[in-house]
Design an enzyme around this catalytic site. Structure first.
Site, PDB file in Angstrom:
ATOM      1  N   LYS A   1     -50.698  77.824  -0.669  1.00  0.00           N
ATOM      2  CA  LYS A   1     -51.997  78.447  -0.420  1.00  0.00           C
ATOM      3  C   LYS A   1     -52.903  77.390   0.212  1.00  0.00           C
ATOM      4  O   LYS A   1     -53.073  76.304  -0.343  1.00  0.00           O
ATOM      5  CB  LYS A   1     -52.595  78.942  -1.737  1.00  0.00           C
ATOM      6  CG  LYS A   1     -53.808  79.848  -1.587  1.00  0.00           C
ATOM      7  CD  LYS A   1     -53.416  81.229  -1.048  1.00  0.00           C
ATOM      8  CE  LYS A   1     -54.556  82.223  -1.159  1.00  0.00           C
ATOM      9  NZ  LYS A   1     -54.825  82.608  -2.559  1.00  0.00           N
TER      10      LYS A   1
ATOM     11  N   ASN B   1     -56.235  63.376  -2.871  1.00  0.00           N
ATOM     12  CA  ASN B   1     -55.399  62.726  -3.882  1.00  0.00           C
ATOM     13  C   ASN B   1     -54.542  63.780  -4.569  1.00  0.00           C
ATOM     14  O   ASN B   1     -55.059  64.799  -4.999  1.00  0.00           O
ATOM     15  CB  ASN B   1     -56.264  62.018  -4.923  1.00  0.00           C
ATOM     16  CG  ASN B   1     -56.909  60.753  -4.385  1.00  0.00           C
ATOM     17  OD1 ASN B   1     -56.236  59.922  -3.799  1.00  0.00           O
ATOM     18  ND2 ASN B   1     -58.215  60.610  -4.595  1.00  0.00           N
TER      19      ASN B   1
END
Length: 533
Positions: A284, A427
């Site tokens: 997604k 990250n």
């Protein structure tokens, strides 16, 4: 600005045809001949036309020079280029043509030696060199430059358009010639890109002083990432299995975001070899929201879906094996944008056929994640160019840095989680257990936040799936880059993780290792980072 009025409709009396791809050639040339167009040609093209019973004049007869040097020299001659470049409304040009017996050429039909196909087929160096066209690009550029009077075609797909133009106008209009000229310059530019790119690789030139890029239009899109942005999809000619080469079995055209996300999903799932078992990735917004392996595809899909059922809605599903009916039944339980797999059986296709908004793509294979590729990113004023991240750390290269080594189960999950982290925006923090992701934190400015988000998602899905506890307990954690402080690692430990995989290399590695030992974690260093921006 150029004024096309003097040549609003240019006559077509004489044509030069010299093509490598002879698709539709005879039919097209026959139509031209029936309109009284004189045909000039070279080599194999002339033979094909004569064999079809058409009257053809050899270029060598026009130039007074035979084709020589294995066909390397045949059209580079003033009798040809003068006929292409002469300005028909310039008295001096017309006088020069009359003085030297140069006849005008109104139509040039050239497609180039199959250099790209030769490279793709693995041709050796000398074979590739011989398939670099010289005369073709020179003629194409000459005709395109003089599009005020000359029409140039560079692809068989353009033949019908010219014939329709002649039916309507008894000649060619300036807008038509202009469009064909633009396509011609784009074709020679793309050809030069292919040659220069191949030669840079052959000569092991990693940073050439000039770098060019090219693509052929595959699809005009309704819009780009957002409705106010125009967009299109271009192909680079490579044969890598994926969204660009896939067969679409149903559904409306793919959008910009569909293509971007589908590519991300398929490149991720390709990391898991089919011979090692089924794998499924759900994507997604270019990030994985669930990845899993299983004894079957349906088992892998369920495990991937259970990582984040909320985000999976409207997502992209990629599979590393042939899609079967049982898995298709599970996929259609929620709205899914695209499903991509190497193949799909008849049962799966029938199940999907009832979902008109779902797109099914089959590729015939998986991309090789170890194949070297070049990646590009546009910035203001230029392009950043780098190698695609094909980094892989074999099990034997992992360094155990804590007092407790990982168990065999933990090591298997660590390597799985590390692979997923490679395809997750930085990250990136990946929680995994039993060959499935159970929590993913992506794209955060702080590694601690990514770790916290992943743990929160794991706890939420544990409750939603009725596990009674967070699946993060007993999981392992992968971090795409080193932990600069122990806080991110400790957040993972607090969530219940028992082992960690990370690159290492921080100034505070010793502090992080000590914190892991104190928490009873096993930790391994990869020595390799997987930033993904």
């Amino acid at each position: 600005m150029y004024d096309p009025a003097p040549q609003k409709c240019a006559p077509l009396n004489r044509a030069l045809l010299s093509v490598s791809d002879k698709t539709g050639l005879v039919e097209f040339a026959s139509d031209l001949a029936s309109r009284g167009v004189e045909l000039l040609s070279t080599g194999g093209t002339a033979r094909s036309l004569r064999d079809a019973g058409l009257a053809v004049r050899d270029v060598s007869e026009v130039t007074g020079f035979p084709e020589m040097m294995d066909g390397r020299v045949k059209t580079l001659h003033p009798m040809i280029h003068g006929g292409l470049l002469a300005l028909r409304d310039n008295p001096e040009h017309v006088a020069a043509m009359e003085a030297h017996g140069i006849g005008p050429i109104d139509l040039l039909v050239v497609n180039l030696y199959p250099f790209e196909a030769t490279v793709a087929a693995g041709g050796d160096y000398d074979t590739c060199i011989e398939n670099i066209d010289i005369g073709g690009p020179a003629m194409i550029r000459a005709a395109a430059k003089n599009h005020g009077a000359v029409t140039v075609l560079t692809d068989p797909s353009q033949y019908s358009g010219l014939l329709e133009e002649l039916d309507a106008q008894s000649g060619t209009t300036f807008p038509f010639r202009q469009h064909m000229a633009q396509a011609a310059f784009a074709r020679t530019a793309a050809y030069d890109v292919a040659v220069s790119t191949w030669m840079a690789g052959a000569a092991d030139i990693t940073t050439p002083p000039h770098r060019a890029f090219a693509g052929s239009l595959a699809q005009e899109m309704r819009y780009g990432e957002n409705p106010h942005q125009r967009a299109a999809f271009y192909l680079d000619g490579s044969s890598r299995p994926g969204v660009a080469t896939a067969q679409q079995h149903q559904g409306k055209a793919l959008s910009y975001n569909n293509i971007n996300d589908t590519d991300a999903a398929f490149e991720l799932v390709a990391e898991f070899a089919p011979a090692d078992g089924p794998a499924v990735a759900i994507i997604k917004h270019a990030n994985p929201c669930g990845v899993a392996r299983g004894a079957s595809l349906v088992e892998a899909y369920r495990a991937a879906f259970d990582c984040d059922r909320t985000s999976a809605f409207g997502g992209i599903v990629a599979l590393n094996q042939r899609l079967d009916g049982a898995t298709a039944e599970q996929i259609v339980q929620i709205f899914t944008e695209v499903v991509i797999a190497p193949d799909a059986d008849d049962d799966a296709k029938a199940i999907f056929a009832a979902k008109k908004n779902l797109r099914l793509l089959t590729t015939g294979g998986l991309p090789d994640p170890s194949t070297p590729m070049t990646a590009y990113k546009q910035v203001a004023g230029g392009l950043l160019v780098q190698d695609k991240d094909t980094g892989h750390v074999p099990a034997g290269a992992l360094q155990v840095v804590t007092k407790r080594p990982p168990t065999a189960r933990e090591m298997t999950d660590l390597r799985f989680a590390w692979t997923v982290a490679k395809h997750t925006k930085s990250n990136a923090i990946i929680y995994a257990k039993d060959g499935a992701t159970v929590g993913i934190g992506a794209g955060q400015m702080s590694r601690v936040d990514s770790s916290t988000i992943a743990a929160l998602k794991a706890a939420r899905m544990g409750a939603e799936c009725g596990h009674g506890d967070t699946p993060a307990k007993g999981s392992v954690v992968a971090s795409d880059a080193f932990f600069p402080f122990a806080d991110g690692l400790l957040a993972a430990a607090e969530a219940g993780a028992t082992a960690v995989i990370q690159p290492g290399g921080s100034m505070r590695d010793a502090d992080v290792i000590a914190a892991a030992d104190e928490a009873g974690l096993a930790m391994v260093f990869t020595g390799m980072r997987h930033f993904r921006h």
